[in-house]
Design a protein around this motif. Structure first.
Motif, PDB file in Angstrom:
ATOM      1  N   LEU A  52      43.229 -22.588 -18.731  1.00  0.00           N
ATOM      2  CA  LEU A  52      44.366 -22.864 -17.854  1.00  0.00           C
ATOM      3  C   LEU A  52      44.538 -24.372 -17.621  1.00  0.00           C
ATOM      4  O   LEU A  52      43.603 -25.065 -17.237  1.00  0.00           O
ATOM      5  N   VAL A 288      36.904 -20.293 -19.817  1.00  0.00           N
ATOM      6  CA  VAL A 288      36.999 -20.151 -18.350  1.00  0.00           C
ATOM      7  C   VAL A 288      35.795 -19.453 -17.737  1.00  0.00           C
ATOM      8  O   VAL A 288      35.366 -19.819 -16.642  1.00  0.00           O
ATOM      9  N   THR A 289      35.245 -18.465 -18.422  1.00  0.00           N
ATOM     10  CA  THR A 289      34.092 -17.780 -17.838  1.00  0.00           C
ATOM     11  C   THR A 289      32.852 -18.682 -17.911  1.00  0.00           C
ATOM     12  O   THR A 289      32.030 -18.690 -16.996  1.00  0.00           O
ATOM     13  N   SER A 292      32.979 -21.350 -15.184  1.00  0.00           N
ATOM     14  CA  SER A 292      32.695 -20.713 -13.898  1.00  0.00           C
ATOM     15  C   SER A 292      31.193 -20.493 -13.726  1.00  0.00           C
ATOM     16  O   SER A 292      30.606 -20.848 -12.695  1.00  0.00           O
TER      17      SER A 292
ATOM     18  N   PRO B  15      45.216 -20.357  -9.025  1.00  0.00           N
ATOM     19  CA  PRO B  15      44.512 -20.402 -10.313  1.00  0.00           C
ATOM     20  C   PRO B  15      44.154 -19.022 -10.875  1.00  0.00           C
ATOM     21  O   PRO B  15      44.267 -18.795 -12.075  1.00  0.00           O
ATOM     22  N   SER B  19      45.844 -17.800 -14.357  1.00  0.00           N
ATOM     23  CA  SER B  19      44.930 -17.555 -15.476  1.00  0.00           C
ATOM     24  C   SER B  19      45.077 -16.106 -15.950  1.00  0.00           C
ATOM     25  O   SER B  19      45.123 -15.835 -17.157  1.00  0.00           O
ATOM     26  N   THR B 291      39.850 -18.966 -12.011  1.00  0.00           N
ATOM     27  CA  THR B 291      40.447 -18.815 -13.348  1.00  0.00           C
ATOM     28  C   THR B 291      39.639 -17.814 -14.169  1.00  0.00           C
ATOM     29  O   THR B 291      40.206 -17.021 -14.922  1.00  0.00           O
ATOM     30  N   SER B 292      38.329 -17.844 -13.993  1.00  0.00           N
ATOM     31  CA  SER B 292      37.476 -16.913 -14.718  1.00  0.00           C
ATOM     32  C   SER B 292      37.767 -15.472 -14.297  1.00  0.00           C
ATOM     33  O   SER B 292      37.969 -14.586 -15.138  1.00  0.00           O
TER      34      SER B 292
END
Lengths: 307, 307
Positions: A52, A288-289, A292, B15, B19, B291-292
């Protein structure tokens, strides 16, 4: 021997490692990031469209931004691999390939995953001579050539699309009957006149001389089990990198992913893990994961060291 | 009444919502994003420094990038609040404040949280000019400054500890006579020479010009009701936004956070939740964790709808 004792040593230089580093630095924890390939596997991605904030960016550019962010916030960067980690009392000793030893009070392990091999005869022999695991890296060696991609998920469809920009024709060879992953990529593949998908089929053999010339399929395609190709891109998924989890006695699942709690802690005190190599994030392996999990791990380390 | 039935309605424009939308669009799921404030609370952050890839960006700019990314990938944007969601058979009917009704096959709820405010005069005026609700986000703007933290639980003690690493002195102003929350934090606070706790005291006023300069206490401290500070961190907790979880019969914890599984599913079929309002991500409420969770939720919706 470096006499400094870091608050946290981050082993792995992908999105998880850099995000952990940014958070660690924000918490004023001294930190060092180890990794031979800045950005990790994402650095080899042709295009990244789902992190994102960046609608379309090459994996290389995104990796540079991540590296620069972590570095400018205070990370010490060690562009080298870690070969072993040993605990001595409250301190971890991190041994690098170049025989340096670094010391830290805690570890965040984020070494990611590596591409799986087909495990067929002569696969290693043809690496760099037709067999590749990275379309982004190697596509340009196949200008006006015939190539095949093995696999059916995002890695395979995006590799085929990239290859179609340079090769004369591209086969996708997939063991199942429907391509999976992002439907945008699947549609683009099915619309692309250079790409032909061969479903329900395995690659079982490789042949050639100095270079790959033909692959063997387990079932006939156009009346033939032999298919003439100049290149074979193997895009069938990944598995955790390296043997550090084993060396550190970390608990893993049956295929080697590190079992992590919600705070990214492992079964060993002082060691956290983040990113693609863990069992967290519903096992959805994305930039993204990973970022995080890296942030959560750094926050957990901060809470651990402050008390 | 819009006759279109969306694959997924994303309620919340922070976010997590954007996402989720980017991932949904990549999966070719038609999606609409509802939210009155594009970017959500992050849009109000003075600076964001911990979203990997952007070393320093205003919350407003980052929110715009997020909005544009989701929109360009196919999200329909509805800049309005959702007041109710009702299920009719397999379809959810989404009612907006402007009396429109939208239909969708699934819901991702991502309406975030709001920081509890002190509710004193000029509090809003000084946001970003001395008043902050996020020490993790903003501590580094107070290097060698004097700051105060309002609150007495984990959020306040950890904020004070974090601030003590950069600020010259830190006051904790708490309405009760004993700090609460994790004792390890309380001990660390009481041992910290930079931190002074002012008990049994409320902040009742703010003053300054362009920036916050002084706060007013309801009782004297060192013979003065005025206290000179450069920053005031209000850390009296946050709470999930809105009453949709209640209307939808979603299972929450005792303070209203939606209980989510690892795939971001809720107790109600067809409804997922993501971002700060869930119990996931070790309850670490950050842009990267949101986002995740949004990406994981979209992936789960995709798997749900295709089967």
């Amino acid at each position: 021997m470096d006499e400094k004792i870091y608050d946290v040593a981050i082993v792995g230089s992908g999105p998880a490692g850099y995000s952990a580093s940014v958070y660690a630095s924000r918490y004023n924890l001294s930190n060092v990031v180890f990794g031979k390939l800045p950005g990790g596997t994402i650095s080899e991605a042709h295009k990244v469209c789902n992190y994102l904030g960046f609608e379309e960016i090459t994996g290389f550019e995104l990796s540079q931004k991540f590296f620069n962010h972590a570095k400018s916030f205070g990370a010490e960067m060690q562009i080298k691999s870690v070969v072993d980690i040993k605990r001595e009392g409250d301190i971890f000793k991190i041994h690098t390939e170049s025989k340096n030893i670094f010391e830290s009070r805690s570890i965040i392990l984020a070494t990611g995953t590596k591409r799986k091999k087909l495990a067929i005869p002569d696969e290693d022999k043809y690496i760099g001579k037709g067999v590749s695991y990275c379309a982004t890296c190697d596509s340009n060696f196949f200008k006006e050539k015939i190539v095949a991609v093995v696999g059916g998920s995002n890695a395979a469809t995006t590799a085929a699309l990239l290859l179609s920009e340079v090769a004369t024709s591209v086969y996708i060879i997939y063991r199942k009957e429907v391509l999976r992953g992002d439907q945008k990529w699947v549609e683009a593949v099915l619309k692309n006149k250079k790409i032909k998908v061969i479903y329900n089929t395995l690659v079982t053999g490789l042949s050639g001389n100095d270079k790959l010339k033909e692959i063997t399929l387990n079932t006939e395609f156009n009346g033939e089990k032999l298919l003439k190709v100049d290149g074979l891109f193997i895009e069938i998924g990944s598995e955790p990198n390296g043997d550090l989890p084993l060396r550190l006695d970390l608990e893993t699942d049956e295929v080697g992913y590190i079992r992590t709690e919600e705070d990214q802690s492992t079964n060993i005190e002082g060691i956290w893990a983040a990113g693609d190599m863990t069992t967290n994030s519903n096992r959805f392996q994305q930039v993204v994961t990973a970022t995080s999990e890296g942030a959560i791990a750094a926050n957990s380390v901060y809470e651990y060291l402050k008390t």
